[in-house]
Write an enzyme that holds these catalytic residues in place. Sequence first.
Site, PDB file in Angstrom:
ATOM      1  N   GLN B  12       5.039   3.884  -4.904  1.00  0.00           N
ATOM      2  CA  GLN B  12       6.029   3.711  -3.845  1.00  0.00           C
ATOM      3  C   GLN B  12       6.032   2.254  -3.405  1.00  0.00           C
ATOM      4  O   GLN B  12       5.076   1.518  -3.635  1.00  0.00           O
ATOM      5  CB  GLN B  12       5.642   4.580  -2.647  1.00  0.00           C
ATOM      6  N   CYS B  13       7.104   1.880  -2.726  1.00  0.00           N
ATOM      7  CA  CYS B  13       7.217   0.556  -2.141  1.00  0.00           C
ATOM      8  C   CYS B  13       5.965   0.265  -1.298  1.00  0.00           C
ATOM      9  O   CYS B  13       5.560   1.145  -0.538  1.00  0.00           O
ATOM     10  CB  CYS B  13       8.469   0.531  -1.264  1.00  0.00           C
ATOM     11  N   PRO B  14       5.316  -0.880  -1.371  1.00  0.00           N
ATOM     12  CA  PRO B  14       5.649  -2.065  -2.157  1.00  0.00           C
ATOM     13  C   PRO B  14       4.906  -2.139  -3.490  1.00  0.00           C
ATOM     14  O   PRO B  14       4.808  -3.224  -4.054  1.00  0.00           O
ATOM     15  CB  PRO B  14       5.166  -3.185  -1.233  1.00  0.00           C
TER      16      PRO B  14
END
Lengths: 151, 74
Positions: B12-14
């Site tokens: 997932q981000c980041p």
Amino acid sequence: MIMFSGDLDKAMAGLIIANGAAAMGDEVTMFFTFWGLNILRKAQKIKVRKSFMEKMFGFMMPRGADKLGLSKMNMGGMGTLMMKGIMRKKRVSSLPELIESAQDLGVKFIACTMSMDVMGIKPEELIDGVEFAGVATYLGEADEANVNLFI
Amino acid sequence: MAEKYINARGLQCPGPVVELFKVAKVSEKGDLITIEVTDMAFKKDIAAWCRKTNNELVSLCEGEGTLKAVIRKG
């Protein structure tokens, strides 16, 4: 960026931005003050000399990144547990993982010594790699930056 | 010139940009880095990342639930 809040959700937002910025090649400095200092506390109890009030403060505040609660829907800790479960399932990095990653990427962590003094938090109670400074240091760094956040 | 591959599926981000940054940092000018991700934000993020870090986005293709980007280190 200033980390003022000791809420889990806000701390995560700050650390995600810090990791992202470092990955964009930016120099990142995080200045931890007031409740935000709790993010940097070691999980284990450290033996230090404290006054009665300092002990009370230390006891009542979350000890470290893994103990923080949500700013909303905390529901006595239940909401936080559920949120952590969902995030784990969706493979979102945990707050301790984000902190470790940020340190790996060279993000600078600075603890505000005035807040530390007020809340009775001693340097040895904070995780390794933290620097200690005051508002002038933060402003000096912020002056050179294009992005400046208060979380 | 080297070719490198990053499997950032599921991150997932980041996560994806962090992994990409780490590899780009130890790469030479002209190296090709291929990265596969499932985070759909990457479609816009990779363009911004390349612009900011002076790397070139060679290609970006969208598969079923995945994105594959090729970046040339600048």
